[in-house]
Design a protein around this motif. Structure first.
Motif, PDB file in Angstrom:
ATOM      1  N   MET A   1       0.838  -1.202   0.000  1.00 32.04           N
ATOM      2  CA  MET A   1       0.000   0.000   0.000  1.00 32.04           C
ATOM      3  C   MET A   1       0.875   1.255   0.000  1.00 32.04           C
ATOM      4  O   MET A   1       1.689   1.432   0.891  1.00 32.04           O
ATOM      5  N   SER A   2       0.741   2.048  -1.063  1.00 34.24           N
ATOM      6  CA  SER A   2       1.583   3.250  -1.079  1.00 34.24           C
ATOM      7  C   SER A   2       0.721   4.488  -0.787  1.00 34.24           C
ATOM      8  O   SER A   2      -0.339   4.663  -1.382  1.00 34.24           O
ATOM      9  N   ILE A   3       1.199   5.281   0.134  1.00 32.15           N
ATOM     10  CA  ILE A   3       0.487   6.511   0.499  1.00 32.15           C
ATOM     11  C   ILE A   3       0.946   7.621  -0.430  1.00 32.15           C
ATOM     12  O   ILE A   3       2.140   7.754  -0.716  1.00 32.15           O
ATOM     13  N   ARG A   4      -0.006   8.419  -0.963  1.00 29.99           N
ATOM     14  CA  ARG A   4       0.407   9.534  -1.817  1.00 29.99           C
ATOM     15  C   ARG A   4      -0.397  10.774  -1.468  1.00 29.99           C
ATOM     16  O   ARG A   4      -1.506  10.674  -0.915  1.00 29.99           O
ATOM     17  N   ARG A   5       0.136  11.925  -1.777  1.00 29.67           N
ATOM     18  CA  ARG A   5      -0.602  13.177  -1.608  1.00 29.67           C
ATOM     19  C   ARG A   5      -1.586  13.305  -2.762  1.00 29.67           C
ATOM     20  O   ARG A   5      -1.235  13.069  -3.909  1.00 29.67           O
ATOM     21  N   LEU A   6      -2.812  13.689  -2.456  1.00 25.36           N
ATOM     22  CA  LEU A   6      -3.813  13.824  -3.524  1.00 25.36           C
ATOM     23  C   LEU A   6      -3.547  15.088  -4.322  1.00 25.36           C
ATOM     24  O   LEU A   6      -3.129  16.105  -3.763  1.00 25.36           O
ATOM     25  N   PRO A   7      -3.818  15.055  -5.646  1.00 25.98           N
ATOM     26  CA  PRO A   7      -3.677  16.276  -6.439  1.00 25.98           C
ATOM     27  C   PRO A   7      -4.747  17.295  -6.033  1.00 25.98           C
ATOM     28  O   PRO A   7      -5.844  16.904  -5.613  1.00 25.98           O
ATOM     29  N   PRO A   8      -4.434  18.618  -6.202  1.00 23.97           N
ATOM     30  CA  PRO A   8      -5.368  19.656  -5.733  1.00 23.97           C
ATOM     31  C   PRO A   8      -6.770  19.531  -6.318  1.00 23.97           C
ATOM     32  O   PRO A   8      -7.746  19.753  -5.619  1.00 23.97           O
ATOM     33  N   GLU A   9      -6.875  19.118  -7.631  1.00 25.15           N
ATOM     34  CA  GLU A   9      -8.225  19.032  -8.225  1.00 25.15           C
ATOM     35  C   GLU A   9      -9.080  18.036  -7.476  1.00 25.15           C
ATOM     36  O   GLU A   9     -10.277  18.239  -7.266  1.00 25.15           O
ATOM     37  N   LEU A  10      -8.424  16.928  -7.088  1.00 18.02           N
ATOM     38  CA  LEU A  10      -9.182  15.894  -6.384  1.00 18.02           C
ATOM     39  C   LEU A  10      -9.569  16.373  -4.983  1.00 18.02           C
ATOM     40  O   LEU A  10     -10.698  16.166  -4.522  1.00 18.02           O
ATOM     41  N   ILE A  11      -8.628  17.072  -4.326  1.00 16.61           N
ATOM     42  CA  ILE A  11      -8.928  17.615  -3.002  1.00 16.61           C
ATOM     43  C   ILE A  11     -10.134  18.559  -3.095  1.00 16.61           C
ATOM     44  O   ILE A  11     -11.047  18.520  -2.273  1.00 16.61           O
ATOM     45  N   ASN A  12     -10.123  19.384  -4.152  1.00 13.96           N
ATOM     46  CA  ASN A  12     -11.229  20.325  -4.309  1.00 13.96           C
ATOM     47  C   ASN A  12     -12.560  19.622  -4.539  1.00 13.96           C
ATOM     48  O   ASN A  12     -13.594  20.041  -4.036  1.00 13.96           O
ATOM     49  N   ARG A  13     -12.482  18.529  -5.326  1.00 16.47           N
ATOM     50  CA  ARG A  13     -13.727  17.796  -5.577  1.00 16.47           C
ATOM     51  C   ARG A  13     -14.241  17.148  -4.315  1.00 16.47           C
ATOM     52  O   ARG A  13     -15.455  17.072  -4.082  1.00 16.47           O
ATOM     53  N   ILE A  14     -13.313  16.670  -3.491  1.00 16.50           N
ATOM     54  CA  ILE A  14     -13.743  16.074  -2.220  1.00 16.50           C
ATOM     55  C   ILE A  14     -14.375  17.156  -1.339  1.00 16.50           C
ATOM     56  O   ILE A  14     -15.447  16.963  -0.766  1.00 16.50           O
ATOM     57  N   ALA A  15     -13.752  18.340  -1.307  1.00 17.07           N
ATOM     58  CA  ALA A  15     -14.312  19.440  -0.519  1.00 17.07           C
ATOM     59  C   ALA A  15     -15.666  19.855  -1.069  1.00 17.07           C
ATOM     60  O   ALA A  15     -16.599  20.162  -0.319  1.00 17.07           O
ATOM     61  N   ALA A  16     -15.782  19.830  -2.403  1.00 18.11           N
ATOM     62  CA  ALA A  16     -17.055  20.216  -3.020  1.00 18.11           C
ATOM     63  C   ALA A  16     -18.168  19.290  -2.553  1.00 18.11           C
ATOM     64  O   ALA A  16     -19.317  19.696  -2.382  1.00 18.11           O
ATOM     65  N   GLY A  17     -17.804  18.030  -2.339  1.00 13.11           N
ATOM     66  CA  GLY A  17     -18.798  17.079  -1.863  1.00 13.11           C
ATOM     67  C   GLY A  17     -19.401  17.510  -0.541  1.00 13.11           C
ATOM     68  O   GLY A  17     -20.568  17.261  -0.273  1.00 13.11           O
ATOM     69  N   GLU A  18     -18.579  18.182   0.279  1.00 14.96           N
ATOM     70  CA  GLU A  18     -19.082  18.635   1.568  1.00 14.96           C
ATOM     71  C   GLU A  18     -19.861  19.929   1.458  1.00 14.96           C
ATOM     72  O   GLU A  18     -20.885  20.115   2.079  1.00 14.96           O
ATOM     73  N   VAL A  19     -19.316  20.861   0.665  1.00 12.15           N
ATOM     74  CA  VAL A  19     -19.864  22.214   0.674  1.00 12.15           C
ATOM     75  C   VAL A  19     -21.018  22.367  -0.313  1.00 12.15           C
ATOM     76  O   VAL A  19     -22.008  23.009  -0.035  1.00 12.15           O
ATOM     77  N   VAL A  20     -20.857  21.752  -1.498  1.00 11.10           N
ATOM     78  CA  VAL A  20     -21.847  21.977  -2.547  1.00 11.10           C
ATOM     79  C   VAL A  20     -22.614  20.690  -2.808  1.00 11.10           C
ATOM     80  O   VAL A  20     -22.089  19.754  -3.383  1.00 11.10           O
ATOM     81  N   GLU A  21     -23.824  20.694  -2.396  1.00 12.06           N
ATOM     82  CA  GLU A  21     -24.629  19.498  -2.526  1.00 12.06           C
ATOM     83  C   GLU A  21     -25.551  19.623  -3.731  1.00 12.06           C
ATOM     84  O   GLU A  21     -25.857  18.663  -4.397  1.00 12.06           O
ATOM     85  N   ARG A  22     -25.978  20.842  -3.983  1.00 11.52           N
ATOM     86  CA  ARG A  22     -26.964  21.106  -5.038  1.00 11.52           C
ATOM     87  C   ARG A  22     -26.876  22.581  -5.399  1.00 11.52           C
ATOM     88  O   ARG A  22     -26.172  23.325  -4.732  1.00 11.52           O
ATOM     89  N   PRO A  23     -27.564  23.035  -6.450  1.00 11.59           N
ATOM     90  CA  PRO A  23     -27.441  24.439  -6.845  1.00 11.59           C
ATOM     91  C   PRO A  23     -27.677  25.409  -5.688  1.00 11.59           C
ATOM     92  O   PRO A  23     -26.961  26.404  -5.554  1.00 11.59           O
ATOM     93  N   ALA A  24     -28.650  25.076  -4.818  1.00  6.82           N
ATOM     94  CA  ALA A  24     -28.958  26.005  -3.732  1.00  6.82           C
ATOM     95  C   ALA A  24     -27.771  26.200  -2.804  1.00  6.82           C
ATOM     96  O   ALA A  24     -27.566  27.299  -2.274  1.00  6.82           O
ATOM     97  N   SER A  25     -26.944  25.143  -2.603  1.00  9.96           N
ATOM     98  CA  SER A  25     -25.819  25.336  -1.695  1.00  9.96           C
ATOM     99  C   SER A  25     -24.727  26.175  -2.355  1.00  9.96           C
ATOM    100  O   SER A  25     -24.050  26.965  -1.694  1.00  9.96           O
TER     101      SER A  25
END
Ligand SMILES: Nc1ncnc2c1ncn2[C@@H]1O[C@H](COP(=O)(O)OP(=O)(O)OP(=O)(O)O)[C@@H](O)[C@H]1O
Ligand SMILES: [Mg+2]
Length: 579
Positions: A1-25
């Motif tokens: 198992m190799s641990i790696r740092r995630l690329p920024p685009e992926l980090i942003n998409r993961i954050a988007a999952g939390e912050v932006v759920e739908r157009p209203a958010s």
């Protein structure tokens, strides 16, 4: 198992999952940014409930091109100049909203600070897609198109444009209530939906809540231990089937906090049915050190240092206001509302059950006194109304209420309550006249009971006999029933005996014979009466009405509740605005 740092685009998409759920958010984040930029005018444009386009334009401080590039980077914010996250008063502070949204949509950011030229940056799903000069007035405009188009996992959770639009409208309303000094417009699919001028908080709230609240609302303003609660709530009688009109704010931040919602609910406990919800717009002000806003990615929940004090203030404050209003509102309601129901209720303490009101468990459904099959459920109002005070039966509602037309208005009768009373009065009259009619059973009935129940019934056999109920002991655990009170008609004898046994145990030796008889009679009457839920024929309904008219105390049931109410012609006319 190799641990790696995630690329920024992926980090942003993961954050988007939390912050932006739908157009209203996403919309909420953009409006918050505009408000944090001290805009005085926020204009929102949506297409297809925000699924096609969410655009927010403001006249706030704007950004230079360098600031714009930084704003689109993760964890870049202008809102925590001295790292004091526990003192934060702005909506934003995480520096995540813009890069998150930009990673899951096509985003255009245009901005211009006063005295400089405008600039524009395009981002396509997290990738730079060009920048250049832009023509716009000072301020900022953000466009989001095709949200989640390339994120099928999210896309499939989106609902219809209609439902997404409803959520967007709700987001706009909440932030507009939180910032009453800012002007707002909202356009959907090219149509202007909302125009709000800058105003004071009460006027802004009034503009966004049901107009009816002017008549059915209670103002709130209370302070305790450095906490302040202001706003408006609905009277318990003015409620909704869904909790969609509850707007709660902590230090001007819209929240959907469970503690606050729970406290609101608790304030209305036993004033409102469990499945109904009050309308409320409540603003709580808390010293910023008492509050942690950094507990939820979308910041819709907060944490209070002293949650009990907050709960206490809300429940106590609302309860006090509602109690104060309960006296006044009745009077005001009568003046304002055209309806005044005449009620037959008068309280007859003697006949009301003792505390713990429940009648002894009624085991089996009593068969009704009236034995004909239901003939009709309604009678058209064609023939003239003869002058009976309680009118002529016109129909039955919910198999529980008789609706009758009287000369002077509309009468509604609770059939079970009324009939129970009639049976009781019949029995009482017979007893007092010494003419208790009993109806011998062709075949005496043997009723199996517990031995202590039999003992109790046996000890009361003399009194019961006086009322027409003839019983004898039949072995250790059975009673023999030879006759029942004639007033009862056909009845479920086994259920009646079980209830009487319980009733006698409950009354013990505490009451006089007369009182005891009344109680026992009430139990018998309850068994003998027409149940709610039984369909009655027109003839049965009219017979009941006529008997009520000639029976004393027929206006209240054996538990002190009204048996009928009347809506006068005058009241009906007022209801329809004819008067
Ligand atoms: N409409 C706007 N007008 C002026 N500046 C803006 C506007 N929108 C964003 N910004 C700037 O961009 C920065 C980043 O915005 P973003 O929404 O991503 O983060 P934030 O608001 O700081 O924190 P949060 O993620 O909690 O919303 C803000 O700190 C602000 O400086
Ligand atoms: Mg923000």
């Amino acid at each position: 198992m190799s641990i790696r740092r995630l690329p920024p685009e992926l980090i942003n998409r993961i954050a988007a999952g939390e912050v932006v759920e739908r157009p209203a958010s996403a919309l909420k984040e953009l409006i918050e940014n505009a408000l944090d930029a001290e805009a005085t005018q926020v204009s929102v444009r949506l297409y297809a409930g925000g699924l096609e386009l969410v655009e927010v334009t403001d006249d706030g401080c704007g950004m230079t091109p360098d600031e714009m590039r930084l704003a689109l980077e993760r964890h870049a914010t202008s809102k925590l100049p001295d790292d004091a996250i526990d003192q934060v008063t702005s909506f934003g502070f995480r520096g995540e909203a813009l890069p998150s949204i930009a990673s899951v949509s096509r985003l255009t950011l245009e901005s211009r600070v006063r005295g400089a030229d405008g600039w524009k940056i395009d981002i396509d799903h997290g990738q730079p897609a060009g920048e250049g000069p832009a023509a716009l007035p000072p301020g900022t405009r953000v466009r989001i198109e095709g949200l989640f188009d390339k994120v099928p996992a999210r896309r499939k959770f989106l609902r219809s444009p209609r439902a997404e639009y409803a959520a967007c409208l709700d987001a706009v309303k909440r932030l507009a209530m939180a910032s009453s000094g800012v002007a707002f417009t909202l356009d959907h699919d090219g149509k202007r939906i909302l125009t709000l001028q800058p105003s004071e908080p009460p006027a802004r709230v009034a503009a966004l809540l049901s107009h009816e609240l002017e008549r059915h609302g209670v103002g709130i303003d209370c302070t305790r231990d450095g906490l302040r609660l202001t706003g408006v709530i609905s009277l318990p009688t003015f409620n909704r089937g869904v909790a969609d009109q509850q707007y709660l704010f902590v230090n001007s931040r819209p929240v959907k906090d469970r503690l606050l919602v729970g406290a609101l609910r608790a304030a209305y406990r036993d004033l409102i049915a469990r499945d109904r919800h009050p309308i409320a717009a409540l603003f709580l002000e808390v010293p910023s050190g008492e509050l942690d806003v950094n507990v939820h990615p979308a910041k819709t929940e907060v944490r209070f240092r002293d949650a009990a004090a907050v709960r206490g203030l809300i429940i106590g404050g609302l309860r006090h206001a509602l109690d104060e209003e309960s006296g006044r509102s009745a009077a005001r309601e009568q003046a304002a509302a055209p309806v005044m129901w005449t009620s037959s209720a008068t309280y007859d303490a003697r006949l009301v059950r003792q505390p713990g009101e429940e009648a002894p468990a009624i085991v089996a459904e009593a068969r009704a006194l009236f034995d004909h099959a239901p003939a009709a459920r309604a009678e058209p109002a064609v023939e003239p109304v003869p002058s009976h005070p309680l009118g002529v039966a016109r129909g039955q509602v919910a198999a529980t209420y008789i609706v009758a037309e009287a000369e002077d208005g509309l009468v509604i009768v609770d059939q079970h309550a009324a009939h129970e009373r009639l049976v009781l009065e019949r029995m009482r009259a017979a007893r007092e006249g010494g003419t208790t009619a009993r109806q011998a059973l062709l075949l005496p009935e043997v009723i199996e009971l517990e031995e202590p129940e039999c003992d109790r019934l046996e000890s009361a056999a003399g009194e019961l006999g006086e009322m027409g109920l003839e019983i004898e002991r039949f072995g250790a655990s059975a009673m023999l029933v030879r006759a029942v009170p004639a007033a009862l008609g056909k009845t479920d004898v086994a259920g009646l005996l079980a209830d009487l046994a319980a009733e006698i145990a409950e009354l013990g030796g505490a009451l006089s014979l007369r009182d005891k008889l009344d109680h026992v009679a009430a139990t018998i009457a309850c068994h003998g009466s027409v149940r709610a839920g039984r369909v009655l024929s027109v003839a049965e309904m009219n017979a009941l009405l006529r008997e009520m008219e000639v029976t004393p105390r027929s206006g209240q049931c054996n538990h002190g509740r009204p048996t009928w109410v009347k809506l006068g012609h005058g009241e009906i006319e007022k209801l329809f605005g004819r008067k």
